[in-house]
Design an enzyme around this catalytic site. Structure first.
Site: not given
Length: 281
Positions: A16, A18, A20-22, A73, A171
């Protein structure tokens, strides 16, 4: 970047990654001379989500690292294997795994669809399991080197406060599942030389999840930049694996222990919003 950086020449696989945090962690590691394989689904621009796996690669390379995009994915075993294989093919192995990919749905139980429940379990728990398992043979080899091997999972410390248990049980289950996998691997592979640790933000982080939420303006103003998570991750990854194994870290606490006293450069104002699972001190 300096030649003495503990991350120089090491290879990360980030799920993941692409945006944000990653992406922030990938860029932070690249600034220290790391190689990065980014596994992400976004190959084409999304109307509500900035960045693609290809723009992320450009960001990593601009920061001084080398990067390879893998469109895939994290829920699919074959895609995860392609990401690990790409790391081996291009960079000779895997030194670090960052389990960043995550899905969130906080609707009350009776309003939560089965599809969203399954999505959280599949991305958060299954994806973390698949990527870590696929990388383990290579992490074992990396653990035998002086720099060692690490797995960082973006998951919270286990907080059994009824506030969090009752707020969004599904969650919470998915995120605590990620934490339990990390703690379990820390015990299962205690003698391997691989450091399994969790990292979680003290406050809201200015990501697409916040930007796309109702009333986002105030939340964004009171959210810190993803860079704080990147800086904390670099600190953890620069420490010996045995020193961080089995730990659940909070970003600000990691940086404070490293001597950081001014968090204003990360934004969020004077009263940033505490993140989910973080109690008032």
């Amino acid at each position: 970047m300096t030649a003495q950086s503990p991350l120089s020449g090491r290879t990360l696989v980030v799920s993941g990654g692409s945006r944000g945090i990653g992406l922030a962690i990938a860029v932070g590691a690249a600034e220290q001379g790391a190689n990065v394989v980014l596994l992400a689904k976004t190959a084409e621009p999304h109307p509500k989500l900035p960045g693609t796996v290809h723009t992320a690669v450009a960001d990593v390379e601009a920061a001084g690292g080398k990067a390879v995009p893998v469109v895939g994915d994290v829920r699919k075993e074959e895609d995860v294997q392609r990401a690990v294989d790409a790391a081996v093919e291009h960079f000779g192995g895997v030194d670090i795994v960052v389990n960043n990919a995550s899905a969130i749905a906080t609707e009350p139980t009776e309003a939560l669809s089965t599809k969203k429940f399954d999505l959280m379990m599949d991305i958060n728990v299954r994806g973390t399991f698949l990527l870590t398992r696929a990388a383990l043979p290579h992490l074992r080899k990396a653990a035998a080197t002086p720099a060692g091997a690490h797995v960082i999972t973006l998951a919270p410390p286990l907080n059994l406060n009824p506030r969090w248990l009752g707020a969004h049980p599904s969650y919470t289950l998915s995120k605590y599942g990620m934490t339990l996998l990390s703690l379990g691997w820390a015990a299962e592979y205690a003698d391997s030389g691989i450091g399994f640790a969790c990292l979680w933000p003290q406050t809201y982080i200015a990501t697409a999840a916040v930007a796309n939420a109702p009333g986002f303006k105030d939340a964004l103003d009171r959210s810190r930049d993803p860079r704080i998570m990147a800086d904390a991750a670099v600190q953890i990854l620069s420490r010996p694996a045995a020193e961080v194994n089995g730990q659940c870290f909070i970003d600000a606490e990691v940086l404070a222990a490293a001597g950081e006293t001014d968090f204003s450069r990360y934004g969020g104002g004077e009263n940033p919003i505490l993140d989910i699972f973080v109690d008032e001190s």
